[in-house]
Every structure is written in C-alpha cells, then in structure tokens.
Design a protein around this motif. Sequence first.
Motif, PDB file in Angstrom:
ATOM      1  N   LYS A  62      18.417  -0.338 -18.228  1.00 17.37           N
ATOM      2  CA  LYS A  62      18.539  -1.338 -17.170  1.00 17.37           C
ATOM      3  C   LYS A  62      17.161  -1.544 -16.570  1.00 17.37           C
ATOM      4  O   LYS A  62      16.364  -0.612 -16.460  1.00 17.37           O
ATOM      5  CB  LYS A  62      19.516  -0.876 -16.095  1.00 17.37           C
ATOM      6  CG  LYS A  62      20.935  -0.863 -16.591  1.00 17.37           C
ATOM      7  CD  LYS A  62      21.879  -0.425 -15.503  1.00 17.37           C
ATOM      8  CE  LYS A  62      23.288  -0.447 -16.069  1.00 17.37           C
ATOM      9  NZ  LYS A  62      24.178   0.425 -15.369  1.00 17.37           N
ATOM     10  N   ALA A  63      16.892  -2.775 -16.170  1.00 16.00           N
ATOM     11  CA  ALA A  63      15.606  -3.101 -15.556  1.00 16.00           C
ATOM     12  C   ALA A  63      15.848  -4.029 -14.375  1.00 16.00           C
ATOM     13  O   ALA A  63      16.879  -4.708 -14.302  1.00 16.00           O
ATOM     14  CB  ALA A  63      14.679  -3.767 -16.572  1.00 16.00           C
ATOM     15  N   VAL A  64      14.889  -4.053 -13.478  1.00 12.58           N
ATOM     16  CA  VAL A  64      14.922  -4.943 -12.324  1.00 12.58           C
ATOM     17  C   VAL A  64      13.762  -5.917 -12.432  1.00 12.58           C
ATOM     18  O   VAL A  64      12.613  -5.507 -12.646  1.00 12.58           O
ATOM     19  CB  VAL A  64      14.796  -4.155 -11.005  1.00 12.58           C
ATOM     20  CG1 VAL A  64      14.635  -5.097  -9.825  1.00 12.58           C
ATOM     21  CG2 VAL A  64      15.980  -3.239 -10.814  1.00 12.58           C
ATOM     22  N   ALA A  68      18.504 -15.104 -18.914  1.00 17.44           N
ATOM     23  CA  ALA A  68      19.889 -14.928 -19.364  1.00 17.44           C
ATOM     24  C   ALA A  68      20.090 -15.384 -20.807  1.00 17.44           C
ATOM     25  O   ALA A  68      20.968 -14.874 -21.507  1.00 17.44           O
ATOM     26  CB  ALA A  68      20.840 -15.684 -18.436  1.00 17.44           C
ATOM     27  N   ALA A  69      19.272 -16.331 -21.268  1.00 17.17           N
ATOM     28  CA  ALA A  69      19.416 -16.869 -22.623  1.00 17.17           C
ATOM     29  C   ALA A  69      18.805 -15.966 -23.695  1.00 17.17           C
ATOM     30  O   ALA A  69      19.080 -16.146 -24.882  1.00 17.17           O
ATOM     31  CB  ALA A  69      18.786 -18.260 -22.705  1.00 17.17           C
ATOM     32  N   HIS A  70      17.985 -14.998 -23.306  1.00 13.54           N
ATOM     33  CA  HIS A  70      17.347 -14.125 -24.292  1.00 13.54           C
ATOM     34  C   HIS A  70      18.417 -13.271 -24.973  1.00 13.54           C
ATOM     35  O   HIS A  70      19.246 -12.654 -24.288  1.00 13.54           O
ATOM     36  CB  HIS A  70      16.295 -13.243 -23.626  1.00 13.54           C
ATOM     37  CG  HIS A  70      15.403 -12.559 -24.593  1.00 13.54           C
ATOM     38  ND1 HIS A  70      15.832 -11.509 -25.384  1.00 13.54           N
ATOM     39  CD2 HIS A  70      14.111 -12.771 -24.931  1.00 13.54           C
ATOM     40  CE1 HIS A  70      14.844 -11.100 -26.152  1.00 13.54           C
ATOM     41  NE2 HIS A  70      13.789 -11.857 -25.895  1.00 13.54           N
ATOM     42  N   PRO A  71      18.397 -13.189 -26.299  1.00 15.49           N
ATOM     43  CA  PRO A  71      19.446 -12.446 -27.007  1.00 15.49           C
ATOM     44  C   PRO A  71      19.454 -10.940 -26.747  1.00 15.49           C
ATOM     45  O   PRO A  71      20.473 -10.287 -26.952  1.00 15.49           O
ATOM     46  CB  PRO A  71      19.169 -12.747 -28.483  1.00 15.49           C
ATOM     47  CG  PRO A  71      17.748 -13.177 -28.535  1.00 15.49           C
ATOM     48  CD  PRO A  71      17.456 -13.832 -27.213  1.00 15.49           C
ATOM     49  N   ASP A  72      18.342 -10.388 -26.273  1.00 12.94           N
ATOM     50  CA  ASP A  72      18.271  -8.955 -26.014  1.00 12.94           C
ATOM     51  C   ASP A  72      18.339  -8.613 -24.533  1.00 12.94           C
ATOM     52  O   ASP A  72      17.928  -7.529 -24.118  1.00 12.94           O
ATOM     53  CB  ASP A  72      16.981  -8.368 -26.609  1.00 12.94           C
ATOM     54  CG  ASP A  72      16.989  -8.409 -28.126  1.00 12.94           C
ATOM     55  OD1 ASP A  72      18.057  -8.121 -28.708  1.00 12.94           O
ATOM     56  OD2 ASP A  72      15.956  -8.748 -28.723  1.00 12.94           O
ATOM     57  N   ILE A  73      18.816  -9.574 -23.728  1.00 14.81           N
ATOM     58  CA  ILE A  73      18.935  -9.357 -22.285  1.00 14.81           C
ATOM     59  C   ILE A  73      20.324  -9.787 -21.832  1.00 14.81           C
ATOM     60  O   ILE A  73      20.793 -10.868 -22.191  1.00 14.81           O
ATOM     61  CB  ILE A  73      17.868 -10.156 -21.508  1.00 14.81           C
ATOM     62  CG1 ILE A  73      16.457  -9.652 -21.843  1.00 14.81           C
ATOM     63  CG2 ILE A  73      18.124 -10.066 -19.996  1.00 14.81           C
ATOM     64  CD1 ILE A  73      15.342 -10.467 -21.213  1.00 14.81           C
ATOM     65  N   GLU A  74      20.940  -8.937 -21.031  1.00 11.88           N
ATOM     66  CA  GLU A  74      22.190  -9.304 -20.360  1.00 11.88           C
ATOM     67  C   GLU A  74      21.948  -9.176 -18.862  1.00 11.88           C
ATOM     68  O   GLU A  74      21.529  -8.113 -18.383  1.00 11.88           O
ATOM     69  CB  GLU A  74      23.328  -8.385 -20.782  1.00 11.88           C
ATOM     70  CG  GLU A  74      24.630  -8.738 -20.087  1.00 11.88           C
ATOM     71  CD  GLU A  74      25.777  -7.793 -20.423  1.00 11.88           C
ATOM     72  OE1 GLU A  74      26.807  -7.917 -19.767  1.00 11.88           O
ATOM     73  OE2 GLU A  74      25.624  -6.944 -21.318  1.00 11.88           O
ATOM     74  N   ASN A 121      12.586 -15.961  -2.977  1.00 13.16           N
ATOM     75  CA  ASN A 121      12.621 -14.727  -3.760  1.00 13.16           C
ATOM     76  C   ASN A 121      14.044 -14.362  -4.144  1.00 13.16           C
ATOM     77  O   ASN A 121      14.981 -14.628  -3.403  1.00 13.16           O
ATOM     78  CB  ASN A 121      12.027 -13.562  -2.958  1.00 13.16           C
ATOM     79  CG  ASN A 121      10.601 -13.807  -2.547  1.00 13.16           C
ATOM     80  OD1 ASN A 121      10.335 -14.167  -1.418  1.00 13.16           O
ATOM     81  ND2 ASN A 121       9.687 -13.609  -3.463  1.00 13.16           N
ATOM     82  N   ALA A 122      14.165 -13.720  -5.292  1.00 19.45           N
ATOM     83  CA  ALA A 122      15.448 -13.217  -5.772  1.00 19.45           C
ATOM     84  C   ALA A 122      15.173 -12.036  -6.693  1.00 19.45           C
ATOM     85  O   ALA A 122      14.029 -11.785  -7.072  1.00 19.45           O
ATOM     86  CB  ALA A 122      16.223 -14.306  -6.508  1.00 19.45           C
ATOM     87  N   ALA A 123      16.235 -11.329  -7.041  1.00 16.42           N
ATOM     88  CA  ALA A 123      16.114 -10.204  -7.966  1.00 16.42           C
ATOM     89  C   ALA A 123      17.234 -10.282  -8.993  1.00 16.42           C
ATOM     90  O   ALA A 123      18.326 -10.782  -8.698  1.00 16.42           O
ATOM     91  CB  ALA A 123      16.175  -8.879  -7.215  1.00 16.42           C
ATOM     92  N   LEU A 124      16.937  -9.791 -10.180  1.00 19.27           N
ATOM     93  CA  LEU A 124      17.922  -9.689 -11.253  1.00 19.27           C
ATOM     94  C   LEU A 124      17.991  -8.245 -11.716  1.00 19.27           C
ATOM     95  O   LEU A 124      16.958  -7.596 -11.890  1.00 19.27           O
ATOM     96  CB  LEU A 124      17.523 -10.546 -12.455  1.00 19.27           C
ATOM     97  CG  LEU A 124      17.406 -12.044 -12.277  1.00 19.27           C
ATOM     98  CD1 LEU A 124      16.897 -12.687 -13.568  1.00 19.27           C
ATOM     99  CD2 LEU A 124      18.738 -12.645 -11.866  1.00 19.27           C
ATOM    100  N   LEU A 125      19.206  -7.778 -11.927  1.00 14.50           N
ATOM    101  CA  LEU A 125      19.425  -6.498 -12.592  1.00 14.50           C
ATOM    102  C   LEU A 125      19.865  -6.843 -14.001  1.00 14.50           C
ATOM    103  O   LEU A 125      20.827  -7.602 -14.190  1.00 14.50           O
ATOM    104  CB  LEU A 125      20.509  -5.691 -11.878  1.00 14.50           C
ATOM    105  CG  LEU A 125      20.876  -4.354 -12.527  1.00 14.50           C
ATOM    106  CD1 LEU A 125      19.688  -3.388 -12.511  1.00 14.50           C
ATOM    107  CD2 LEU A 125      22.080  -3.743 -11.818  1.00 14.50           C
ATOM    108  N   ILE A 126      19.132  -6.343 -14.975  1.00 11.71           N
ATOM    109  CA  ILE A 126      19.423  -6.678 -16.373  1.00 11.71           C
ATOM    110  C   ILE A 126      19.613  -5.419 -17.200  1.00 11.71           C
ATOM    111  O   ILE A 126      19.180  -4.328 -16.804  1.00 11.71           O
ATOM    112  CB  ILE A 126      18.304  -7.549 -16.996  1.00 11.71           C
ATOM    113  CG1 ILE A 126      16.983  -6.774 -17.085  1.00 11.71           C
ATOM    114  CG2 ILE A 126      18.129  -8.853 -16.231  1.00 11.71           C
ATOM    115  CD1 ILE A 126      15.903  -7.442 -17.920  1.00 11.71           C
ATOM    116  N   GLU A 127      20.231  -5.602 -18.330  1.00 16.67           N
ATOM    117  CA  GLU A 127      20.285  -4.584 -19.366  1.00 16.67           C
ATOM    118  C   GLU A 127      19.559  -5.195 -20.551  1.00 16.67           C
ATOM    119  O   GLU A 127      19.765  -6.375 -20.852  1.00 16.67           O
ATOM    120  CB  GLU A 127      21.741  -4.285 -19.699  1.00 16.67           C
ATOM    121  CG  GLU A 127      21.953  -3.023 -20.482  1.00 16.67           C
ATOM    122  CD  GLU A 127      23.425  -2.677 -20.560  1.00 16.67           C
ATOM    123  OE1 GLU A 127      23.807  -1.657 -19.965  1.00 16.67           O
ATOM    124  OE2 GLU A 127      24.170  -3.435 -21.217  1.00 16.67           O
TER     125      GLU A 127
END
Length: 148
Positions: free
Chosen positions: A3-5, A27-33, A56-62
């Motif tokens: 997971k990354a921020v 969100a469109a990247h195949p290796d990112i959720e 500003n905003a933040a995303l939590l991704i896998e």
Amino acid sequence: MPKAVLALGANQGDPARQLALAGAAIAAHPDIEVLAESSVIVTPPWGKTDQAEFHNAALLIETGLSPLDLLDFCLATEAGIGRVRLEKWGPRVIDIDLIAYDRLEMESERLTLPHPYAHQRDFVLTPLREIAPDIADWLVNRIGTSSA
C-alpha cells in the motif's frame, strides 16, 4: 501487494480538474488499485508563500509497482497534465508526491521514504487522516521524533 500514499496538490489553472485528471490517471494504471480517496481541501501555500492557495487531496493505493517505478509513473502523470518544474515549492498545475510505501524507509538520490516533510504539512496530514489515520499517526510519530 504493498500500500502507498500519494498526496496531490494544484494551485494553477483549474486545480479541481487537474486533481481529478491525476486521480483518474492513477486509477487507470493496471498495477494500481485506489483503495481510498480523501476529500479536497484548500490550504495556504507552504515553503514559498507568495502564491495562490492549493487544492490538496490524498489517495491510498495498493500497487504492484516498486517505489521508484511508482515515482516515475507519478512524474510522467504530472508531465502529461502539464507540469513544468520551474522552482522548488513554486506554483504548479499538479503535484503528485509519494508520501509512504508500506512502512518502507529508504533514501536515494531520487526518493526518500517516508516523505521527509510529510509530518510538517497539514495539507498532507489532514486528507491522510481522513482515509488512513494509522499511516498519518505513523508519519507524525516516526518522522516527527526521528528528525529535527
């Protein structure tokens, strides 16, 4: 998967649109959720204060990307939206910062994790507390006490 921020910011052009474009590209990247997305906050500039307020905003991704591959993707996304780097902490069409990647600690010429200023920036911590308070607390406690 790790997971990354990611912290997103913009203060030129149409900041809300640019944040949306960045979020859609990520969100469109195949290796990112995208696991969670904060609301957008408007904050005064940090570092270089004679410029417009930031959205500003933040995303939590896998992600299946390595930290450096994720950094490269973020930089390419910024360039695709029109970012041109002219001055440190200056105005920008879009900024996508890699704040944390799991609990990895690393320092290289290109990337320091966790982000060395995250614990000082309410524009990072406030959106992050909304979507991942445990990571925000880790940044404040880990960085806030180990550097200074």
